[in-house]
Design a protein around this motif. Structure first.
Motif, mmCIF file in Angstrom:
data_model
loop_
_atom_site.group_PDB
_atom_site.id
_atom_site.type_symbol
_atom_site.label_atom_id
_atom_site.label_comp_id
_atom_site.label_asym_id
_atom_site.label_seq_id
_atom_site.Cartn_x
_atom_site.Cartn_y
_atom_site.Cartn_z
ATOM 1 N N LEU A 1 0.821 -1.207 0.000
ATOM 2 C CA LEU A 1 0.000 0.000 0.000
ATOM 3 C C LEU A 1 0.856 1.258 0.000
ATOM 4 O O LEU A 1 0.426 2.322 -0.453
ATOM 5 C CB LEU A 1 -0.941 0.002 1.205
ATOM 6 C CG LEU A 1 -1.995 -1.113 1.244
ATOM 7 C CD1 LEU A 1 -2.849 -0.975 2.491
ATOM 8 C CD2 LEU A 1 -2.864 -1.099 0.002
ATOM 9 N N THR A 2 2.073 1.152 0.519
ATOM 10 C CA THR A 2 2.972 2.299 0.564
ATOM 11 C C THR A 2 3.562 2.604 -0.805
ATOM 12 O O THR A 2 3.717 3.776 -1.179
ATOM 13 C CB THR A 2 4.111 2.036 1.567
ATOM 14 O OG1 THR A 2 3.551 1.813 2.865
ATOM 15 C CG2 THR A 2 5.066 3.219 1.645
ATOM 16 N N VAL A 3 3.868 1.563 -1.577
ATOM 17 C CA VAL A 3 4.581 1.786 -2.846
ATOM 18 C C VAL A 3 3.673 1.720 -4.061
ATOM 19 O O VAL A 3 4.059 2.166 -5.148
ATOM 20 C CB VAL A 3 5.729 0.761 -3.007
ATOM 21 C CG1 VAL A 3 6.714 0.891 -1.855
ATOM 22 C CG2 VAL A 3 5.202 -0.672 -3.098
ATOM 23 N N GLN A 4 2.453 1.168 -3.905
ATOM 24 C CA GLN A 4 1.567 1.023 -5.057
ATOM 25 C C GLN A 4 0.488 2.097 -5.054
ATOM 26 O O GLN A 4 -0.020 2.475 -3.998
ATOM 27 C CB GLN A 4 0.881 -0.355 -5.044
ATOM 28 C CG GLN A 4 1.838 -1.522 -5.238
ATOM 29 C CD GLN A 4 1.110 -2.846 -5.088
ATOM 30 O OE1 GLN A 4 -0.068 -2.879 -4.755
ATOM 31 N NE2 GLN A 4 1.824 -3.936 -5.311
ATOM 32 N N PRO A 5 0.082 2.577 -6.220
ATOM 33 C CA PRO A 5 -1.042 3.519 -6.293
ATOM 34 C C PRO A 5 -2.346 2.770 -6.069
ATOM 35 O O PRO A 5 -2.434 1.563 -6.294
ATOM 36 C CB PRO A 5 -0.956 4.061 -7.725
ATOM 37 C CG PRO A 5 -0.315 2.950 -8.501
ATOM 38 C CD PRO A 5 0.664 2.296 -7.559
#
Length: 427
Positions: A66-70
């Motif tokens: 969730l931090t790195v993906q849109p």
């Protein structure tokens, strides 16, 4: 992977690494095995003993993604008709009980905050309008929920699940055993953007394996340790006692070899939990009962009092057998053996968590012989029945008792027949 491996080897976000508690710097086997697949977006079905670190395994994997993906793209107007969801909800963790939801939230909230993600719980036992109002004020990317409450909110169009990309079923077998299978299917059907499914459990009965395979047909499977095994570090002792002596035997243990220790006592019936807690308090042992008929405030207060050491003994039904982590809990007592052998594994797994040691004591009467045999077969443990000092066994095994019933029944039948004949003569 080597045992000396640290979480830094997984290329986790620096803020997540910094937020990890000091005692969780070295990943457990289930975390080592599953994290690469979870972070890679793959479906996972993981079986691992209780206390082996499943929450951090899926929690860290979700938070990293969730931090790195849109977020999922889509027409905002189709995502929800509710005023507060607005595609914020990207991951859902479904659990069988409120207590497990609270436990997972306690573990993951500080980690989520470290990467500016919000997390909330949606469970029964809390006023629905207050829950909706809280969600309105701060929509969350991660929701931990019980299936009934989540489905209720969905039916009332108070939430939308259309933007959910990740679904976790924790204690997946328990969710199916408790009859949530239809609810799970309905919830999944409301998640068109779903990209990843993660199923975690400590046991997988054969009769449920097909259903789980239907849920995640292409899942990468991981089995850490022996399936249905008791976690290492638990010493198991079984005492043979009379059925009617169990409460007094428990009191003797709590005042003797278990004195001044924190003890979680499992019992099968709700009414019995209250009665036993009352007996313990009368004997000078501070105890509370915890079961499904207690209201949410009572349940939370009892669990907090036990976790904080305000009481030494908590008498609980199997509401607590899954996923509740009481730090360094030394002793679990089975006042009743559970009718289902896998439940025994979950009960005794409340102790010896995170690599610590603990003890599991079971008070067994002759009438529980079949339950004990099933537990022995499932776990592969010998579990010999030992005598308990001061409590001689006078009850007879069920087979012997049954063998003596027919003569008594015949005598009773003859007496009843004579009474009927005498009555007919008098009439």
């Amino acid at each position: 992977m080597p045992e000396s491996l640290t979480f830094s080897a997984f290329n986790l976000h620096p803020s997540l690494l910094s937020a990890l508690p000091a005692q969780f710097q070295v990943p457990t086997p289930v975390q080592q095995q599953t994290l690469p697949s979870i972070m890679g977006g793959q479906d996972v079905l993981a079986l691992a003993p209780t206390g082996s670190g499943k929450t951090l395994a899926f929690g860290l994997g979700l938070l990293q993604q969730l931090t790195v993906q849109p977020p999922a793209m889509g027409n905002e107007s189709t995502l929800t008709t509710a005023p507060y969801s607005r595609a914020h909800m990207r991951a859902v963790v479904i659990v069988p009980t409120r207590e497990l939801a609270a436990q997972i939230s306690e573990v993951l909230t500080p980690l989520a905050q470290s990467v500016s993600l919000t997390l909330t719980t949606l469970c029964g036992g809390v006023d629905l309008e207050l829950q909706v109002a809280d969600f309105n004020r701060q929509p969350a990317q991660i929701v931990i929920a019980t299936p009934g409450r989540l489905l209720d909110l969905l039916r009332q169009k108070l939430i939308s699940l259309k933007a959910v990309q990740h679904l976790v079923l924790d204690e997946a077998d328990r969710l199916l055993e408790m009859g949530f299978w239809p609810d799970i299917q309905k919830l999944m059907a409301a998640m068109p953007a779903l990209q990843q499914q993660l199923l975690f459990s400590a046991t997988l009965p054969a009769e449920l394996a097909e259903q789980l395979t239907q849920l995640v047909p292409n899942a990468h499977r991981f089995a850490v340790g022996s399936q249905n095994s008791v976690v290492e570090g638990v010493s198991q002792t079984c005492y043979l006692v009379n059925k009617g002596s169990k409460a007094q035997a428990l009191i003797a243990l709590l005042k003797g070899q278990l004195t001044r220790q924190q003890v979680l006592v499992f019992i099968n019936a709700r009414d019995s939990a209250d009665a036993v807690a009352k007996k313990l308090n009368k004997a000078g042992i501070q105890a509370l009962a915890l079961h499904g008929e207690k209201d949410q405030a009572e349940r939370e207060q009892a669990l907090l009092a036990f976790k904080h050491g305000d009481i030494n003994v908590l008498v609980a039904t199997d509401l607590l057998a899954r996923g509740i982590d009481v730090t360094a809990l030394p002793v679990v007592v089975n006042l009743d053996l559970p009718p289902s052998a896998p439940v025994y594994v979950h009960r005794v797994g409340r102790t010896a968590r995170a690599g610590l040691t603990g003890a599991a004591v079971s008070l067994v009467c002759h009438g529980e012989a079949s339950a004990l045999a099933a537990i022995r077969e499932l776990t592969g443990e010998a579990l010999p029945l030992l005598p308990l000092a001061g409590f001689p066994v006078t009850d007879q095994p069920a087979s012997e008792a049954r063998s003596k019933r027919p003569p008594r029944d015949k005598q009773a039948n003859r007496r009843n027949a004579n009474k009927r004949r005498n009555k007919s003569v008098r009439d």
